[in-house]
Write a protein that holds these residues in place. Structure first.
Motif, PDB file in Angstrom:
ATOM      1  N   GLU A  58       1.014  -1.233   0.068  1.00 51.78           N
ATOM      2  CA  GLU A  58       0.003  -0.081  -0.008  1.00 51.78           C
ATOM      3  C   GLU A  58       1.011   1.408   0.011  1.00 51.78           C
ATOM      4  OE1 GLU A  58      -3.819   0.112   1.511  1.00 51.78           O
ATOM      5  OE2 GLU A  58      -3.302   1.882   2.836  1.00 51.78           O
ATOM      6  N   ALA A  59       1.844   1.248   0.684  1.00 55.68           N
ATOM      7  CA  ALA A  59       2.956   2.263   0.949  1.00 55.68           C
ATOM      8  C   ALA A  59       3.472   2.511  -0.528  1.00 55.68           C
ATOM      9  CB  ALA A  59       3.893   2.217   1.950  1.00 55.68           C
ATOM     10  N   ALA A  60       3.963   1.537  -1.138  1.00 56.05           N
ATOM     11  CA  ALA A  60       4.265   1.932  -2.541  1.00 56.05           C
ATOM     12  C   ALA A  60       3.378   2.470  -3.746  1.00 56.05           C
ATOM     13  CB  ALA A  60       4.689   0.342  -3.128  1.00 56.05           C
ATOM     14  N   ARG A  61       1.989   1.757  -3.469  1.00 57.78           N
ATOM     15  CA  ARG A  61       1.082   2.402  -4.310  1.00 57.78           C
ATOM     16  C   ARG A  61       0.828   4.026  -3.868  1.00 57.78           C
ATOM     17  NH1 ARG A  61      -4.531   1.096  -5.247  1.00 57.78           N
ATOM     18  NH2 ARG A  61      -4.826   0.307  -3.186  1.00 57.78           N
ATOM     19  N   ALA A  62       0.798   4.311  -2.551  1.00 52.36           N
ATOM     20  CA  ALA A  62       0.790   5.704  -2.305  1.00 52.36           C
ATOM     21  C   ALA A  62       1.893   6.433  -2.766  1.00 52.36           C
ATOM     22  CB  ALA A  62       0.657   5.797  -0.720  1.00 52.36           C
ATOM     23  N   MET A  63       3.098   5.816  -2.958  1.00 51.97           N
ATOM     24  CA  MET A  63       4.120   6.595  -3.408  1.00 51.97           C
ATOM     25  C   MET A  63       4.063   6.473  -5.149  1.00 51.97           C
ATOM     26  SD  MET A  63       7.223   5.731  -1.077  1.00 51.97           S
ATOM     27  CE  MET A  63       6.797   4.073  -0.497  1.00 51.97           C
ATOM     28  N   GLY A  64       3.156   6.269  -5.673  1.00 54.78           N
ATOM     29  CA  GLY A  64       2.895   6.198  -7.066  1.00 54.78           C
ATOM     30  C   GLY A  64       3.604   5.088  -7.868  1.00 54.78           C
ATOM     31  N   ALA A  65       3.887   3.964  -7.507  1.00 59.38           N
ATOM     32  CA  ALA A  65       4.749   2.796  -8.135  1.00 59.38           C
ATOM     33  C   ALA A  65       3.617   2.130  -9.041  1.00 59.38           C
ATOM     34  CB  ALA A  65       5.143   1.801  -6.831  1.00 59.38           C
TER      35      ALA A  65
END
Ligand code: ADP
Ligand code: MG
Lengths: 367, 221
Positions: free
Chosen positions: B125-132
């Motif tokens: 989820e963190a990676a998604r939030a960073m735009g990955a």
């Protein structure tokens, strides 16, 4: 011409530029979200505006919908209905690539840190930069800037498993700020930390917010976090905003019962148990009124209580009281038992209200 | 070396050991190469995954389970036509690699899937939030975070393959297990059987220790 204009109106470097009437940094309109199979919606028509540069808190009990709400801001969660505008752009309308680009401008900090166990501190902080395709040299330079900002120079090559909770959250914050976002979202950023570390992290967030002029939207179930950090607050209950306003207003004049309970957690002005039962009954021709008096602003230091007692010939028994401050604004809250002739009590109440104090019957549950 | 065996038997033993190594190594290599993408596909298409799709997930899961539930000795015989198609022959060490690789792939896919599932959802989820992107999440989050678990899965698969490869004699694959059966059992030469068993034990122990050491080295938890 532009530079001349700027010079005329330029402020000293330390001061934030004068607020111009601009779009809010975040505008949420009519957000609804119901999880499949859930008996009630997690978000039931939430609208909020967060101004650029402010710290906005959303407080609510567990299950109130806070995480769902904050996850809607960067569309980790897609609302069933409603608009999500960030920096003037409707994110519900952009495509995947546009959304990823927008997310890079929104930092996010998580309750459980969500660090990559396989990467060092530096590797974690560099992650968003790597995702954005920055070359290695630039990533390293940016990491070298960020480490001192969160006080982790010595931990550059440590792995998350070797860090304390507070240190992990510092990494989480540095990572969230790596791409220089204008907006920071914090989902219960201190809820997994002990009180001392919580204070430390809140201090860091306060400092960063001022230094980087961030717009911060945070959610928490702890009113103390709101008091320490926020300019404005909204109270969320069962997926709805039941109250919102400046933190000082909400703390000193909470309206909804839930808000009152939240506020009482932090500025515990509840009357100690058993006190009311032990109060003497009113004498002949007297009444006894239980009052809650709120001093805000200049009156908080005046000897209003003793003056009222003298002027109106009342016995004023202080049951509970507390002087506190939110930001730089002091206030006091007091629970009183007033004994005296009915007319005198009424007159005293009016006199105090005339001075700008809030006087009201002691709310249920605080006695 | 091994003075209790005749020179001829020693030669046979060395040849059989190489055959086992080849069958296990080749099958494991193929299983990892096919199994990792398949596991990622299963994981991504599962409910709540990066790209949920029951239309892909269910049939794929069914096929994997079907292969896994056929006993290896039967699988080996049942897919002879397929083996002939792939290897050009259905007899010999090379041909034995085909059913071994198939069984090992089905085996390792589930182990890989479990290892991938262990990755904290919050980190994804963190990676998604960073735009990955999804590919970035797979390459930079899922695989590196699951690496110790993936390696442990490879170790388990290698060890199981040593066992499976003993059955390869049925299709003329040779190998240590086959040697043990033909000489140790069918020709009553207990010293051959004992030697084969000893070598297999050392082999498996070595694999397991190496795997454990690698997992420990790579694990940052
Ligand atoms: N992914 C999900 N699937 C189903 N229900 C969910 C999901 N996420 C949250 N909920 C439900 O939505 C409600 C609000 O949850 P949440 O936003 O996490 O609340 P909070 O953060 O205030 O504790 C809860 O009833 C929770 O069980
Ligand atoms: Mg939550």
């Amino acid at each position: 011409m532009v530079s001349g204009f700027r010079m005329m109106f330029d402020h000293p470097a330390t001061e934030a530029p004068a607020a111009v009437a601009t779009d809010p940094a975040i505008r949420l309109t009519g957000l609804r979200r119901r999880f499949p199979g859930a008996p009630a919606p997690a978000l039931d028509g939430v609208s909020l505006e967060v101004a650029a540069g402010e710290v906005f808190g959303i407080v609510g009990r567990s299950g109130a919908g806070k995480s769902t709400l904050i996850r809607c801001v960067n569309l980790l969660e897609r609302p069933d209905a409603g608009r999500v505008e960030v920096l003037g752009r409707d994110l519900t309308a952009v495509d995947e690539a546009g959304l990823r680009a927008a997310r890079r401008g929104i930092g996010m900090v998580f309750q459980h840190f969500n660090l990559l166990a396989s990467r060092s501190v530096a590797g974690n902080i560099a992650f968003p930069l790597e995702v954005a395709g920055l070359p290695r040299a630039e990533r390293e330079a940016r990491v070298a800037e960020l480490l001192p900002l969160v006080g982790l120079q010595a931990k550059r090559d440590a792995y998350p498993a070797q860090l304390s909770g507070g240190q992990k959250q510092r990494v989480g914050i540095a990572r969230a700020l790596a791409s220089r976002p204008a907006i920071l979202l914090c989902d219960e950023a201190t809820s997994a930390l002990d009180p001392e570390t919580t204070a430390e992290i809140l201090g860091l967030l306060r400092e960063l917010r001022a230094r980087l002029r961030l717009t911060v939207l945070l959610i928490t179930h702890e009113m103390a976090v709101v008091k320490a950090l926020c300019d404005r607050v909204a109270v969320l209950e069962a997926g709805r905003v039941i109250e919102q306003g400046r933190v000082f207003e909400v703390f000193t004049r909470p309206q909804a019962p839930t808000t009152r309970r939240f506020v009482a957690e932090v500025i515990g002005n509840a009357v100690p148990p058993g006190t009311l039962a032990a109060l003497p009954p009113p004498g002949p021709g007297e009444v006894r009124r239980l009052l809650r008096v709120l001093f805000a602003g200049p009156h908080s230091t005046r000897a209003v209580i003793s003056e009222a007692s003298r002027r109106f010939g009342l016995d004023l028994n202080i049951l509970a009281g507390r002087i506190d401050a939110i930001g730089a604004e002091p206030f006091g809250i007091m629970a009183l038992a007033a004994y005296g002739a009915p007319a005198a009590v009424t007159a005293a109440t009016g006199w105090m209200q005339g001075l700008g104090l809030t006087v009201e019957p002691l709310p249920e549950g605080e006695g | 070396m091994l003075p209790w065996l005749s020179p001829m038997l020693q030669d046979l033993l060395v040849e059989a050991a190489w055959q086992t190594l080849f069958m296990v190594g080749a099958a494991a290599g193929i299983a990892v190469l096919l199994g990792l993408p398949l596991a990622l596909l299963l994981q991504a298409t599962a409910p709540g995954g990066l790209a949920p799709s029951p239309a892909v997930n269910r049939p794929l899961g069914l096929v994997v389970n079907a292969v896994r539930s056929v006993p290896f000795i039967i699988l080996m015989v049942a897919i002879v036509p397929f083996t002939r198609l792939v290897a050009g022959t259905s007899i010999g060490t090379g041909a034995a690699v085909v059913p071994l690789a198939l069984a090992a792939t089905a085996f390792i896919v589930r182990l890989f899937e479990n290892a991938l599932r262990e990755v904290d959802r919050g980190v994804v989820e963190a990676a998604r939030a960073m735009g990955a992107t999804r590919l970035q999440i797979i390459a930079k989050v899922l695989v590196p975070e699951a690496l110790p678990g993936l390696l442990a899965a490879v170790t388990v698969t290698l060890v199981s393959l040593v066992g499976y490869s003993a059955m390869a004699g049925a299709v003329g694959g040779g190998g240590l297990g086959d040697l043990g059966i033909r000489f140790g059992y069918q020709r009553f030469m207990p010293e051959v059987m004992a030697t084969v068993v000893l070598i297999l034990i050392l082999f498996v122990q070595g694999l397991q220790s190496l795997g454990d050491w690698l997992v420990r080295r790579l694990s940052r938890r």
